[in-house]
Design an enzyme around this catalytic site. Structure first.
Site, PDB file in Angstrom:
ATOM      1  N   ARG A  53       0.825  -1.214   0.000  1.00 40.98           N
ATOM      2  CA  ARG A  53       0.000   0.000   0.000  1.00 40.98           C
ATOM      3  C   ARG A  53       0.860   1.265   0.000  1.00 40.98           C
ATOM      4  O   ARG A  53       0.466   2.286  -0.506  1.00 40.98           O
ATOM      5  CB  ARG A  53      -0.954  -0.013   1.207  1.00 40.98           C
ATOM      6  CG  ARG A  53      -2.065  -1.033   1.079  1.00 40.98           C
ATOM      7  CD  ARG A  53      -3.312  -0.598   1.830  1.00 40.98           C
ATOM      8  NE  ARG A  53      -3.104  -0.514   3.237  1.00 40.98           N
ATOM      9  CZ  ARG A  53      -3.162  -1.565   4.073  1.00 40.98           C
ATOM     10  NH1 ARG A  53      -3.406  -2.767   3.603  1.00 40.98           N
ATOM     11  NH2 ARG A  53      -2.992  -1.417   5.361  1.00 40.98           N
TER      12      ARG A  53
ATOM     13  N   TYR B 112       0.212   4.334  -2.506  1.00 43.40           N
ATOM     14  CA  TYR B 112      -0.047   5.735  -2.153  1.00 43.40           C
ATOM     15  C   TYR B 112       0.853   6.665  -2.964  1.00 43.40           C
ATOM     16  O   TYR B 112       0.427   7.717  -3.433  1.00 43.40           O
ATOM     17  CB  TYR B 112       0.196   5.973  -0.656  1.00 43.40           C
ATOM     18  CG  TYR B 112      -0.673   5.145   0.251  1.00 43.40           C
ATOM     19  CD1 TYR B 112      -1.940   4.753  -0.139  1.00 43.40           C
ATOM     20  CD2 TYR B 112      -0.231   4.744   1.496  1.00 43.40           C
ATOM     21  CE1 TYR B 112      -2.737   3.990   0.689  1.00 43.40           C
ATOM     22  CE2 TYR B 112      -1.023   3.970   2.326  1.00 43.40           C
ATOM     23  CZ  TYR B 112      -2.275   3.597   1.913  1.00 43.40           C
ATOM     24  OH  TYR B 112      -3.068   2.833   2.729  1.00 43.40           O
TER      25      TYR B 112
ATOM     26  N   TYR C 150     -13.321  10.274  -0.489  1.00 43.32           N
ATOM     27  CA  TYR C 150     -14.523  10.128   0.322  1.00 43.32           C
ATOM     28  C   TYR C 150     -14.227  10.558   1.751  1.00 43.32           C
ATOM     29  O   TYR C 150     -13.095  10.474   2.221  1.00 43.32           O
ATOM     30  CB  TYR C 150     -15.098   8.710   0.241  1.00 43.32           C
ATOM     31  CG  TYR C 150     -14.328   7.631   0.944  1.00 43.32           C
ATOM     32  CD1 TYR C 150     -13.309   6.955   0.301  1.00 43.32           C
ATOM     33  CD2 TYR C 150     -14.632   7.276   2.241  1.00 43.32           C
ATOM     34  CE1 TYR C 150     -12.608   5.956   0.932  1.00 43.32           C
ATOM     35  CE2 TYR C 150     -13.937   6.277   2.897  1.00 43.32           C
ATOM     36  CZ  TYR C 150     -12.920   5.627   2.227  1.00 43.32           C
ATOM     37  OH  TYR C 150     -12.217   4.640   2.868  1.00 43.32           O
TER      38      TYR C 150
END
Lengths: 275, 114
Positions: free
Chosen positions: A73, A77, A99
């Site tokens: 991850r 990113y 979101y």
């Protein structure tokens, strides 16, 4: 004379639901930007944003790279931030939509803004309605009453943290508890047991805790399930589940500080009277 | 993720469903009317019987199918660098994996030499 570069970045939050939680200014940027680059998990909101934007790039597709050998991850990113920057460098007005709130648990927006500013581009962030905002409203909790601690679950597990059980504790992403590879999106009962064992240093095992999931569209129900702390390893957890741990004990008065403050007040009154 | 091909007419319909969901999410009057008389409200808005049934079911899958999209949510993980930037746990994991790998190499060399 400073020559201002043409590209521009605005990071906005879409809220947790659909149009009802999108601020008017955020919607305006989404509708007018040259390109919208978004990390929006809810498929309905994503479809709507695709329809109202001039060009739409989905950042969450980058997560599929976590399946690739050697990618995690953290790499994802960086690639997400680079995707945003490449459009800014091309001279476009870029609206990066995330979101919730674009600056809360959203390192990409902070990375992209810092990089854009370092390269001489205009970059700013606008607030959005976060998961925490929804949680406070849905659970009827006032964080000001006892104070609030909030952190990511795995961060809580792997670092030495001092928890105050007289205040509210919110642990985000228990559904990924103890996931150290940064490649998976789940947890296991064994990892959750380690979490429970650590929490048991400060809380009784029969302390009621809440599993919370905000509704992400008007047809969905908010999840508010109260369980005992000891039962957490067998609970159903999703990526969007949040663990809310109410205060276990009442606040304790620190009389020595109150005495010091009172002494100050008495000194001030004495000085005023002397004057 | 499966995407469904749609005709122009279908695209207009899916736009109505999406518009309706957004109106429900942001208009207090419509929301109240929907709670009192869901079917009536959806009929006024122009949703056909199939669309009304999907909305009333509350099923994300059924509504997503009408919209021509997958109901599978993409990872809704907080894009979080709070421990990803500096993960002692991961370092420990990497170290243990390296040790494991070294042990496997030693074992393989022993087998080879035998």
């Amino acid at each position: 004379m400073t020559i201002e570069k043409q590209g521009r970045l605005i990071c906005v939050g879409t809220g947790m639901r659909m149009a009802g939680q999108l601020t008017p200014i955020a919607q305006s940027y989404i509708e007018t930007a040259d390109v919208v680059i978004a990390a929006v998990a809810n498929p309905f909101t994503r479809k709507w944003l695709q329809d109202i934007s001039q060009e739409y790039i989905c950042l969450l597709n980058h997560y599929s790279a976590c399946d690739e050998e050697g990618k995690n991850r953290r790499d994802t990113y960086r690639r997400m931030a680079d995707t945003i920057l490449s459009e800014v460098r091309a001279g476009k007005t870029v609206c990066a939509a995330f979101y919730g709130h674009p600056g809360i648990f959203a390192c990409i927006s902070h990375m992209a803004i810092a990089d854009a500013r370092a390269e001489g581009f205009q970059a700013e962030m606008l607030p959005g309605i976060s998961a925490e905002d929804c949680l406070v409203a849905d659970l009827g909790i006032d964080p000001g009453r006892t104070g609030m601690q909030a952190m990511e679950t795995t961060q809580f597990m792997i670092y030495e943290r001092k928890i105050d059980p007289t205040a509210l504790l919110i642990l985000w992403q228990p559904g990924l508890a103890g996931e150290l590879s940064l490649k998976r999106f789940d947890t296991t009962p064994a990892k959750l047991q380690i979490l429970v064992d650590k929490l048991a240093r400060d809380y009784p095992l029969d302390h009621p805790v809440i599993l919370y999931e905000a509704a992400t569209h008007p047809l969905e129900q908010t999840r508010i399930d109260t369980i005992l702390l000891r039962d957490l390893p067998s609970a159903f957890l999703q990526q969007i589940t949040t663990l809310v741990i109410p205060a276990a004990y009442p606040l304790k008065v620190e009389q020595a500080i109150i005495d010091e403050l009172n002494a100050l007040s008495e000194t001030v009154i004495a000085l005023e009277q002397a004057a | 993720m499966v995407f469904i091909n749609l005709s122009q007419e279908s695209e207009q319909n899916m736009s109505i469903v999406l518009d309706f969901l957004n109106i429900l999410d942001k208009d207090a009057t419509v929301l109240r009317a929907y709670k009192l008389d869901g079917k009536g409200m959806m009929s006024k808005f122009g949703l056909n019987a199939e669309e009304q049934q999907a909305v009333l079911s509350g099923s994300k899958e059924k509504v997503a199918a009408l919209l021509g999209i997958s109901a599978d949510g993409l990872p809704s993980v907080h894009v979080n660098g709070t421990y990803a930037d500096d993960t002692p746990g991961e370092s420990r994991l990497s170290e243990s994996r390296m040790n494991e790998s070294k042990q496997q190499t030693v074992a393989a060399q022993q087998i080879a030499s035998n």
